[in-house]
Write a protein that holds these residues in place. Structure first.
Motif, mmCIF file in Angstrom:
data_model
loop_
_atom_site.group_PDB
_atom_site.id
_atom_site.type_symbol
_atom_site.label_atom_id
_atom_site.label_comp_id
_atom_site.label_asym_id
_atom_site.label_seq_id
_atom_site.Cartn_x
_atom_site.Cartn_y
_atom_site.Cartn_z
ATOM 1 N N PHE A 1 0.815 -1.210 0.000
ATOM 2 C CA PHE A 1 0.000 0.000 0.000
ATOM 3 C C PHE A 1 0.855 1.269 0.000
ATOM 4 C CE2 PHE A 1 -3.124 -2.950 2.061
ATOM 5 C CZ PHE A 1 -4.019 -2.965 1.012
ATOM 6 N N LEU A 2 0.360 2.299 -0.685
ATOM 7 C CA LEU A 2 0.938 3.642 -0.695
ATOM 8 C C LEU A 2 2.413 3.670 -1.096
ATOM 9 C CD1 LEU A 2 -0.823 4.978 2.516
ATOM 10 C CD2 LEU A 2 -1.522 5.278 0.128
ATOM 11 N N THR A 3 2.787 2.744 -1.957
ATOM 12 C CA THR A 3 4.140 2.637 -2.486
ATOM 13 C C THR A 3 4.005 2.331 -3.976
ATOM 14 O OG1 THR A 3 4.889 1.696 -0.395
ATOM 15 C CG2 THR A 3 6.332 1.403 -2.292
ATOM 16 N N PRO A 4 4.765 3.002 -4.831
ATOM 17 C CA PRO A 4 4.647 2.688 -6.258
ATOM 18 C C PRO A 4 4.829 1.199 -6.530
ATOM 19 C CG PRO A 4 5.917 4.683 -5.963
ATOM 20 C CD PRO A 4 5.704 4.108 -4.587
ATOM 21 N N LEU A 5 3.930 0.654 -7.333
ATOM 22 C CA LEU A 5 3.947 -0.770 -7.658
ATOM 23 C C LEU A 5 4.785 -1.032 -8.901
ATOM 24 C CD1 LEU A 5 0.148 -1.561 -7.175
ATOM 25 C CD2 LEU A 5 1.997 -1.904 -5.520
ATOM 26 N N THR A 6 5.514 -2.137 -8.900
ATOM 27 C CA THR A 6 6.269 -2.533 -10.083
ATOM 28 C C THR A 6 5.289 -3.005 -11.155
ATOM 29 O OG1 THR A 6 6.450 -4.847 -9.423
ATOM 30 C CG2 THR A 6 8.181 -3.330 -8.615
ATOM 31 N N ALA A 7 5.796 -3.164 -12.369
ATOM 32 C CA ALA A 7 4.959 -3.657 -13.467
ATOM 33 C C ALA A 7 4.369 -5.020 -13.118
ATOM 34 C CB ALA A 7 5.772 -3.729 -14.754
ATOM 35 N N ASP A 8 5.173 -5.917 -12.553
ATOM 36 C CA ASP A 8 4.678 -7.243 -12.181
ATOM 37 C C ASP A 8 3.602 -7.163 -11.104
ATOM 38 O OD1 ASP A 8 6.305 -8.524 -14.013
ATOM 39 O OD2 ASP A 8 7.884 -8.980 -12.550
ATOM 40 N N GLU A 9 3.782 -6.280 -10.134
ATOM 41 C CA GLU A 9 2.775 -6.114 -9.081
ATOM 42 C C GLU A 9 1.473 -5.558 -9.652
ATOM 43 O OE1 GLU A 9 5.195 -5.184 -4.996
ATOM 44 O OE2 GLU A 9 5.324 -3.668 -6.590
ATOM 45 N N ALA A 42 -3.697 12.580 -5.097
ATOM 46 C CA ALA A 42 -2.568 12.025 -4.338
ATOM 47 C C ALA A 42 -1.585 11.308 -5.259
ATOM 48 C CB ALA A 42 -3.081 11.077 -3.259
ATOM 49 N N LEU A 43 -2.096 10.530 -6.194
ATOM 50 C CA LEU A 43 -1.209 9.816 -7.108
ATOM 51 C C LEU A 43 -0.545 10.789 -8.080
ATOM 52 C CD1 LEU A 43 -0.174 6.961 -7.822
ATOM 53 C CD2 LEU A 43 -1.766 7.057 -9.734
ATOM 54 N N ARG A 44 -1.293 11.776 -8.549
ATOM 55 C CA ARG A 44 -0.734 12.759 -9.479
ATOM 56 C C ARG A 44 0.440 13.506 -8.845
ATOM 57 N NH1 ARG A 44 -5.305 14.540 -10.902
ATOM 58 N NH2 ARG A 44 -5.465 16.385 -9.603
ATOM 59 N N VAL A 45 0.322 13.889 -7.590
ATOM 60 C CA VAL A 45 1.406 14.572 -6.885
ATOM 61 C C VAL A 45 2.605 13.636 -6.738
ATOM 62 C CG1 VAL A 45 2.095 15.545 -4.657
ATOM 63 C CG2 VAL A 45 -0.071 16.232 -5.708
ATOM 64 N N ASN A 46 2.366 12.393 -6.377
ATOM 65 C CA ASN A 46 3.456 11.425 -6.238
ATOM 66 C C ASN A 46 4.151 11.218 -7.581
ATOM 67 O OD1 ASN A 46 4.817 8.739 -6.046
ATOM 68 N ND2 ASN A 46 4.027 8.879 -3.966
ATOM 69 N N THR A 86 -9.924 -2.988 -1.603
ATOM 70 C CA THR A 86 -8.579 -2.640 -2.056
ATOM 71 C C THR A 86 -8.660 -2.147 -3.490
ATOM 72 O OG1 THR A 86 -7.559 -4.269 -0.601
ATOM 73 C CG2 THR A 86 -6.270 -3.560 -2.501
ATOM 74 N N TYR A 87 -7.904 -1.100 -3.808
ATOM 75 C CA TYR A 87 -7.923 -0.542 -5.161
ATOM 76 C C TYR A 87 -6.519 -0.118 -5.562
ATOM 77 C CZ TYR A 87 -7.814 3.950 -2.742
ATOM 78 O OH TYR A 87 -7.467 5.000 -1.935
ATOM 79 N N VAL A 88 -6.332 0.063 -6.863
ATOM 80 C CA VAL A 88 -5.077 0.571 -7.422
ATOM 81 C C VAL A 88 -5.414 1.793 -8.268
ATOM 82 C CG1 VAL A 88 -3.125 0.094 -8.953
ATOM 83 C CG2 VAL A 88 -4.010 -1.726 -7.457
ATOM 84 N N THR A 89 -4.723 2.890 -8.004
ATOM 85 C CA THR A 89 -4.855 4.106 -8.798
ATOM 86 C C THR A 89 -3.662 4.178 -9.747
ATOM 87 O OG1 THR A 89 -5.896 5.184 -6.905
ATOM 88 C CG2 THR A 89 -5.175 6.609 -8.690
ATOM 89 N N THR A 90 -3.909 4.516 -11.012
ATOM 90 C CA THR A 90 -2.848 4.544 -12.017
ATOM 91 C C THR A 90 -2.753 5.918 -12.679
ATOM 92 O OG1 THR A 90 -4.244 3.865 -13.877
ATOM 93 C CG2 THR A 90 -3.279 2.106 -12.532
ATOM 94 N N ALA A 91 -1.603 6.171 -13.306
ATOM 95 C CA ALA A 91 -1.409 7.415 -14.051
ATOM 96 C C ALA A 91 -0.417 7.185 -15.178
ATOM 97 C CB ALA A 91 -0.891 8.517 -13.138
ATOM 98 N N ARG A 92 -0.728 7.828 -16.320
ATOM 99 C CA ARG A 92 0.203 7.834 -17.451
ATOM 100 C C ARG A 92 -0.127 9.011 -18.354
ATOM 101 N NH1 ARG A 92 -0.996 4.846 -22.558
ATOM 102 N NH2 ARG A 92 -3.251 4.704 -22.661
ATOM 103 N N VAL A 93 0.884 9.492 -19.049
ATOM 104 C CA VAL A 93 0.726 10.601 -19.985
ATOM 105 C C VAL A 93 0.352 10.017 -21.346
ATOM 106 C CG1 VAL A 93 1.917 12.498 -21.156
ATOM 107 C CG2 VAL A 93 2.353 12.049 -18.731
ATOM 108 N N LEU A 94 -0.709 10.548 -21.943
ATOM 109 C CA LEU A 94 -1.161 10.083 -23.256
ATOM 110 C C LEU A 94 -0.519 10.865 -24.400
ATOM 111 C CD1 LEU A 94 -4.987 9.647 -22.606
ATOM 112 C CD2 LEU A 94 -3.208 7.888 -22.581
ATOM 113 N N SER A 95 -0.468 12.192 -24.250
ATOM 114 C CA SER A 95 0.098 13.044 -25.295
ATOM 115 C C SER A 95 0.562 14.352 -24.661
ATOM 116 C CB SER A 95 -0.928 13.305 -26.397
ATOM 117 O OG SER A 95 -2.025 14.026 -25.887
ATOM 118 N N PHE A 96 1.313 15.128 -25.434
ATOM 119 C CA PHE A 96 1.832 16.388 -24.911
ATOM 120 C C PHE A 96 1.980 17.404 -26.030
ATOM 121 C CE2 PHE A 96 5.308 13.604 -26.004
ATOM 122 C CZ PHE A 96 6.203 14.414 -26.683
#
Length: 157
Positions: free
Chosen positions: A5-13, A53-57, A92-102
């Motif tokens: 919890f509250l720690t960036p997850l690896t790709a496998d996780e 919270a995830l965006r700031v992290n 339990t949930y997982v929040t994700t973030a990624r950039v699509l375009s810029f």
């Protein structure tokens, strides 16, 4: 399997938690009592808090070092949120973030919340502004390259 919890997850996780694909930033948590409303499900505001919270992290761990101490303002211009399915206490949930375009001073950020399946998503326009907020702040080339290599983002025309 219980995630960290509250720690960036690896790709496998991330994949072990049922995400369809790994993303550059994902963290797990559990729904708290304070996030429940009178209908006994998660209040819509809680999703916004989780996204923030995830965006700031994500910014602190992946973006900040590209500015070499000359840090701009980083603001949400607008956000489109889609609530897919309710969540309840203890889930339990997982929040994700990624950039699509810029573009030159902005980027499109996709965020999702997963708990077995997709529960909510947000697509937002994020803008870099000068320290005093008076003008756009160009995204450094190194961060633009990271958007491409790490996030799989594309440059918008």
């Amino acid at each position: 399997m219980e995630p960290r919890f509250l720690t960036p997850l690896t790709a496998d996780e991330q994949l072990a938690q049922g995400l369809p694909a790994a993303v550059p930033m994902a963290m797990a948590d559990r729904v708290r009592f304070s996030e429940i409303d009178i209908l006994q499900h998660v209040n819509n505001k809680a999703y916004l808090d989780w996204f923030e919270a995830l965006r700031v992290n994500y910014y602190n761990s992946h973006f900040r070092h590209h500015f070499n101490g000359d840090e701009p303002r980083h603001v949400v211009r607008n956000a489109d949120i889609h609530y897919v399915r309710e969540m309840v206490l203890g889930e339990t949930y997982v929040t994700t973030a990624r950039v699509l375009s810029f573009r030159r001073t902005s980027y499109i950020l996709e965020q999702q919340i997963w708990s077995g399946d997709l529960r909510a998503s947000m697509v937002g326009v994020m803008v870099f502004r000068s320290a005093d907020g008076s003008a756009g702040y160009p995204i450094p080339d190194s961060l633009r390259q990271q958007f491409v290599t790490l996030d799989g983002a594309t440059e918008a025309s």
